[in-house]
Design a protein around this motif. Sequence first.
Motif, short mmCIF file in Angstrom:
data_model
loop_
_atom_site.label_atom_id
_atom_site.label_comp_id
_atom_site.label_asym_id
_atom_site.label_seq_id
_atom_site.Cartn_x
_atom_site.Cartn_y
_atom_site.Cartn_z
N SER A 76 2.97 -11.74 6.76
CA SER A 76 2.02 -12.09 7.23
C SER A 76 2.22 -13.49 8.20
O SER A 76 3.33 -14.09 8.08
CB SER A 76 0.69 -12.58 6.13
N ASN A 91 -2.30 -8.80 11.04
CA ASN A 91 -2.83 -8.47 9.68
C ASN A 91 -3.82 -7.39 9.68
O ASN A 91 -4.01 -6.59 8.82
CB ASN A 91 -3.45 -9.61 9.20
N THR A 95 -1.60 -3.89 9.92
CA THR A 95 -1.73 -3.13 8.66
C THR A 95 -2.17 -1.67 8.57
O THR A 95 -1.74 -0.79 7.97
CB THR A 95 -2.74 -3.96 7.77
N GLN A 149 -7.76 -6.68 6.16
CA GLN A 149 -6.26 -5.96 5.85
C GLN A 149 -6.51 -5.46 4.36
O GLN A 149 -6.22 -4.11 4.23
CB GLN A 149 -5.33 -7.18 5.61
#
Length: 245
Positions: A76, A91, A95, A149
Amino acid sequence: TRVRPSSKRCAVIGGSGFLGRHLVEKLLDRGYSVSVFDIRQSYELPGVTFYQGDLCDKQALLAALKDVSLVFHCASPSPASDDRALFERVNIQGTQTVIQACIESGVQRLVLTSSASVVFEGTDIKNGREDLPYAKKPIDYYTKTKIEQEKLVLKACDNQKGFLTVAIRPHGIFGPRDPQLVPILVDTARRGKMKFIIGDGTNLVDFTFVENVVHGHILAAERLRADSPICGKPYHITNDEPIRF
Ligand code: NAD
């Protein structure tokens, strides 16, 4: 028939970071071979193959996920950043890219490092459980994107396809090589800026020792099977006792 990747090969996305490196070291101890995927390489270790790349780049991820059956996603941007576009890109979109790359590579299990702040609405929480709703007004942009996320990863859990996911939610993490928490506390204290009490002195805050956070991740990964009740669920993680300030 397609050959399933070996169950002892895993990848740690964000494996150059504070938590990621502790996770990598424990996985090696437990007999896994580990691929690290990160935008930077911060160390070298026997048994670890490094892949340098941005997790928003699916081709780069696919190269690192070849023959991998288990993926930990603990990358992150720093919560201290105020770059909204970066949080959103890494994020949320990133993701989504990680999930797609996992599915395309035949990865069977994905463990996400989420954050306890996804349920923090600005008021005290003691013994908060996982059935608390997501914060409607997250405290910052980092947390807002951690919520999105986590939703993406848990929603992607699909027993039929054999792609299983789980999320671990630590609050603060402390331990050797912590780059933020303890160094900042010590620095603030040295500058004489810790001589006040927030509230009436009975406030608690939850910090978890990094090895316990790692242990939680590995337990979740090893219990993640098609018939397991943990599939698609988030789990708070803590030490036995909160730290009193
Ligand atoms: P860290 O900054 O030490 O590690 C994060 C790693 O992610 C770094 O090595 C960084 O290079 C990598 N990374 C960032 N952007 C990337 C990208 N686009 N592509 C590939 N790699 C990228 O942070 P940490 O403290 O180890 O945190 C790990 C995870 O734990 C994060 O998901 C964080 O949200 C979560 N978390 C941390 C804490 C804490 O107190 N440290 C608390 C709760 C949750």
